[in-house]
Design an enzyme around this catalytic site. Structure first.
Site, short mmCIF file in Angstrom:
data_model
loop_
_atom_site.label_atom_id
_atom_site.label_comp_id
_atom_site.label_asym_id
_atom_site.label_seq_id
_atom_site.Cartn_x
_atom_site.Cartn_y
_atom_site.Cartn_z
CD GLU A 109 -2.90 -1.46 2.35
OE1 GLU A 109 -2.18 -1.54 3.32
OE2 GLU A 109 -4.10 -1.40 2.38
CD GLU A 129 -3.36 -6.60 3.49
OE1 GLU A 129 -3.48 -7.31 2.79
OE2 GLU A 129 -2.73 -5.32 3.71
C1 3H9 Z 1 -1.26 -5.12 7.06
O1 3H9 Z 1 -0.28 -4.80 6.33
C2 3H9 Z 1 -2.63 -4.46 7.04
C3 3H9 Z 1 -2.69 -3.29 6.13
O2 3H9 Z 1 -3.53 -3.28 5.06
C4 3H9 Z 1 -2.41 -1.90 6.95
C5 3H9 Z 1 -3.70 -1.85 7.70
C6 3H9 Z 1 -3.79 -0.21 8.23
N1 3H9 Z 1 4.52 -7.52 11.87
O3 3H9 Z 1 8.29 -14.99 9.04
P1 3H9 Z 1 9.65 -14.78 9.72
C7 3H9 Z 1 8.17 -11.17 12.42
S1 3H9 Z 1 -1.26 -6.55 7.85
C8 3H9 Z 1 5.12 -8.01 13.09
O4 3H9 Z 1 10.16 -15.57 10.31
P2 3H9 Z 1 10.54 -15.05 6.85
C9 3H9 Z 1 7.95 -12.73 12.65
O5 3H9 Z 1 6.82 -12.96 13.25
C10 3H9 Z 1 0.14 -7.42 7.45
N2 3H9 Z 1 6.21 -9.10 12.96
O6 3H9 Z 1 10.79 -14.35 8.31
C11 3H9 Z 1 9.17 -13.20 13.05
O7 3H9 Z 1 9.31 -12.76 14.44
P3 3H9 Z 1 10.27 -13.74 15.32
C12 3H9 Z 1 0.41 -8.15 6.08
C13 3H9 Z 1 6.21 -9.56 11.87
O8 3H9 Z 1 11.90 -14.31 6.18
C14 3H9 Z 1 10.14 -12.16 12.24
O9 3H9 Z 1 9.37 -11.05 11.87
N3 3H9 Z 1 1.56 -8.51 5.98
C15 3H9 Z 1 5.76 -9.23 10.68
O10 3H9 Z 1 10.42 -16.47 6.88
C16 3H9 Z 1 10.71 -12.84 10.99
O11 3H9 Z 1 9.43 -13.35 10.29
C17 3H9 Z 1 1.71 -9.77 6.20
O12 3H9 Z 1 0.97 -10.56 6.43
C18 3H9 Z 1 4.73 -8.18 10.63
N4 3H9 Z 1 4.02 -7.84 9.52
O13 3H9 Z 1 9.58 -14.38 6.03
C19 3H9 Z 1 3.31 -10.38 6.13
N5 3H9 Z 1 6.08 -9.86 9.55
O14 3H9 Z 1 11.61 -13.95 14.81
C20 3H9 Z 1 3.66 -11.14 7.42
C21 3H9 Z 1 7.03 -10.72 10.17
O15 3H9 Z 1 9.96 -13.28 16.75
N6 3H9 Z 1 5.05 -11.69 7.43
N7 3H9 Z 1 7.05 -10.46 11.62
O16 3H9 Z 1 9.38 -15.17 15.30
C22 3H9 Z 1 5.48 -12.67 6.45
O17 3H9 Z 1 4.65 -13.08 5.68
C23 3H9 Z 1 6.74 -13.08 6.69
O18 3H9 Z 1 7.17 -12.74 7.84
C24 3H9 Z 1 7.75 -12.52 5.52
C25 3H9 Z 1 9.38 -12.94 5.88
C26 3H9 Z 1 7.43 -12.99 4.30
C27 3H9 Z 1 7.62 -10.93 5.55
#
Ligand code: 3H9
Length: 707
Positions: A109, A129
């Protein structure tokens, strides 16, 4: 500027770097920092354009999901980011977003509010999301259709799957792929566009289509969502929001999106799915096995047994690019096993999920053999022979003789004790359970079973390897049935009791499918083969407590040769396409057997009671497992049930679901069932304790798994 966002200059190009490890989420402070930097770009006469880039491994992976958990009221959210995005779009100088890693959710976004987007070739963009039970909340559903077109936006927002940089280029989400240094490429691009009129995404409309053009795709997106994501609310909300982009001005569309976003944000589904997001990561964290525990490289593997499980496990290794020996006792069984693997791969090629070249490469990594000759070279063996202790012991003795020191000796047993198996080798510290679920190449769950002697290094290695294998691994203790099957017993027991008390087979399955289970418990039995449980029950008959009610019908069905799908008859009849047909004969037989056994028949058993009986049986057994330490945390059990047993993700898993219902209520119902149905419903002490203290399973944690 705060320390989460840095502002530097590359001559006439401002570089705004978002630096909020690990994934540059839009945590408090980040939007403020970007806003300040954009204001500076506007004010600085020497700056002609700006590049926004992420520090570290990625662009922005979205809003900070941890922040959502802190929100408790129904006050509208999401509005915070919108003014920032408008201010970027209104910047007087071109703003180029430079994407590497992932631009997900709020990250995409943010990127779409820039005037241009460039990306590294291996970058991905997406609006995931819905996987968190949400929809894009910062105009993603309004800007994406303006860039990518309505059809692509519908797909991305409702399914949540990311697209590659190349696809993003094709659909106009990005403007250029950058080879080599991303910042350099983005700055050069920024100079190219300096002075040219910069387009605001929100003012574009050429891809929005007409009502006539959009009606079909919107309807088919809804149909798809209802079918493929049955029970999930967010995909339908996302489609509504994209639809608003097609028939309302931008600002009004944003208002519709925000309302839908807020509804999703405060829903039980979103809370459950966020629990799942963190749960998938939490299971990798084992309190008594620190992150720095040494792990062994697994470069070569072997599987003993080329049946359905063994063949599937060999595919899992090959899919992860690990060469694997596949051993069977005789050539014809081996040939059959390999033919099945070939057929599985070929069907993936047919469905376009794999190229012929990939299939050939993977097949090339599977080395069929009838002997143990090459086993001395492998780093890990998974035994997947017939489920019998005598045979398993023989295999392990053989492995102990041949395998090199340090090689991991794993068993895929689902019922037998790891310690008894380990007792026949001179190195029990390398023996571990790796319980794959059928079909092993498809199901994500892997129960890692810790034996009494299993070393921490071996556990850490298997946990790490599971990631490479594309599995969600959960560490469990060595109790009968481990965690998943131990809980599944009472669940299926209640399903059978209900039929024996007068509910129809279809009513029981329907109630649980409507609850969200992928399949009803009786259909699941037919799929797995009723004879499997029958054989196990016969083996363990001496452990049965006299006088305690046990299901009667399934054993009788087996005695009649009704083993389920494989014999085209079980709880249902099956046609040649394995489609289930309700069988009135089963109803009549069960009524007869129940009458003979003196089981009182009930006129009506409500769907709600069917769900409570089956699901609370899971929960009560789960509570015992937790208390006994065979699972570390409730979330571990939840991840097992979501990934191995078709429990609906939007309910978060059985233990999370129980917390949502309220443990006091669950406990009271279990007590009522105890009154009505006897000692099998004895409430687990932990359930009682947490219920009395108004506590939750989520707060309960053990320091180490009981081996
Ligand atoms: C959103 O954006 C809503 C919007 O429309 C705005 C509204 C106003 N936040 O997965 P990993 C942490 S909703 C906080 O192991 P990878 C994760 O918990 C969001 N923490 O690494 C982990 O912590 P820990 C939409 C987050 O390389 C660490 O980072 N976005 C977030 O295998 C490493 O993550 C998503 O849904 C976050 N957003 O994968 C994306 N993301 O080490 C969600 C990650 O303590 N994230 N963490 O366990 C992912 O899909 C994967 O994390 C990503 C990296 C592909 C980015």
């Amino acid at each position: 500027m705060n320390n989460l966002v840095q502002y530097t200059k590359d001559n006439d190009v401002a570089v705004i770097t978002i630096d909020n490890p690990p994934v540059n989420a839009l945590s408090p402070g980040v939007p403020e920092g970007i806003a300040e930097a954009i204001a500076k770009v506007n004010d600085d006469p020497d700056v002609k354009a700006a590049v926004v880039i992420g520090a570290g491994r990625t662009f922005v992976a979205g809003a900070d999901i941890r922040e959502f958990g802190k929100l408790t009221s129904g006050k509208p959210r999401g509005a915070g980011l919108l003014p920032l995005l408008l201010s970027i779009e209104d910047c007087k100088k071109p703003v180029v977003m430079a994407i590497h890693g992932t631009a997900f959710g709020g990250g995409l976004e943010l990127a779409m509010a820039g005037h241009y987007r460039v990306a590294a070739a291996d970058a991905q963009v997406g609006q995931p999301e819905v996987k968190l039970g949400l929809i894009p909340g910062a105009a993603g559903t309004q800007r994406l259709p303006r860039l990518a077109g309505v059809v692509k936006a519908l797909e991305m927002c409702s399914e949540g799957k990311p697209i590659s940089a190349a696809e993003a280029l094709k659909f106009g989400v990005i403007d250029r792929l950058v080879e080599g240094d991303l910042l350099k490429g983005a700055a050069a691009f920024a100079r190219e566009v300096t002075g040219k009129p910069a387009r605001k995404t929100r003012e574009r409309s050429e891809k929005l289509g007409t009502a006539g053009q959009n009606a079909g795709p919107i309807e088919s997106a809804r149909e798809n969502a209802r079918r493929k994501q049955r029970g999930f609310q967010a995909p339908l909300a996302a489609i509504d929001a994209v639809e608003a982009a097609t028939n309302l001005p931008f600002e009004e569309g944003c208002r519709v999106e925000r309302k839908l976003f807020d509804e999703c944000l405060f829903s039980d589904q979103s809370k459950a799915l966020i629990h799942v997001f963190f749960g998938e990561r939490a299971v990798a964290k084992i309190p008594d096995i620190p992150k720095d525990t040494p792990v062994f490289p697994i470069r070569r593997a072997a599987v003993v047994g080329a049946g359905t499980m063994g063949g599937g496990i060999a595919m899992v290794f090959a899919n992860a690019d690990i060469p694997v020996l596949l051993k069977e006792v005789d050539q014809s069984a081996l040939d059959q096993g390999v033919a099945k693997i070939r057929k599985n791969y070929a069907s993936s090629v047919e469905r376009g999920r794999l190229t012929q070249k990939e299939m050939d490469e993977r097949l090339g990594l599977i080395i069929p053999t009838t002997g143990y000759d090459k086993f001395g070279e492998v780093d890990m063996v998974v035994e997947a022979v017939f489920e019998g202790m005598v045979l398993k012991k023989q295999v392990f003795q053989e492995l102990d003789r041949i395998c090199k020191p340090g090689a991991i000796l794993a068993t895929n047993t689902s019922t037998l004790s790891i310690d008894t198996i380990a007792s026949v080798v001179a190195r029990p510290d390398v023996v571990i359970g790796t319980h794959f679920f059928s079909p092993a190449n498809v199901m994500r769950l892997l129960e890692i079973v810790r034996g009494k002697e299993t070393s921490k290094e071996v556990i850490a290695t298997c946990m790490q390897l599971s990631r490479k294998l594309g599995k969600i691994a959960v560490l469990v203790g060595n109790c009968r049935g481990f965690v998943g099957n131990r809980m599944f017993g009472p669940y299926r027991r209640e399903a059978q009791f209900l039929v024996e008390e007068g509910a129809s087979v279809e009513a029981v399955d329907r109630a649980l499918v409507e609850f969200g289970m992928a399949m009803g418990p009786l259909s699941t039995g037919d799929l797995a083969g009723l004879d499997v449980g029958w054989r196990i029950r016969k083996e363990y008959r001496d452990l049965e407590k006299p006088g305690v009610r046990k299901p009667i019908a399934e054993d009788r069905l087996c005695e009649m040769g009704r083993f389920g799908q494989k014999t085209q008859a079980g709880w249902y009849r099956y046609d040649e396409n394995r489609r289930a047909i309700p069988d009135p004969e089963v109803g009549a037989l069960v009524r007869k057997w129940s009458a003979e056994a003196g089981i009182a028949q009930r006129e009506q058993i409500a769907a709600a009671e069917i769900v409570e009986r089956c699901v609370y049986a899971l929960v009560n057994e789960g509570a015992r497992i937790l208390e006994e330490g065979y699972a570390l945390r409730a979330v571990d059990i939840d991840m097992i049930y979501l990934n191995g047993y078709g429990f609906p993700a939007y309910r978060g898993g059985p233990m999370w679901y129980a917390d949502t219902v309220g443990l006091k209520k669950v406990y009271e119902r279990v007590c009522e069932f105890r009154e009505a149905h006897g000692e099998l419903w004895e409430p687990a002490p932990l359930l009682k304790q947490l219920a009395v203290n108004h506590d939750t399973f989520a707060h309960f944690q053990k320091d180490a798994v009981t081996a």
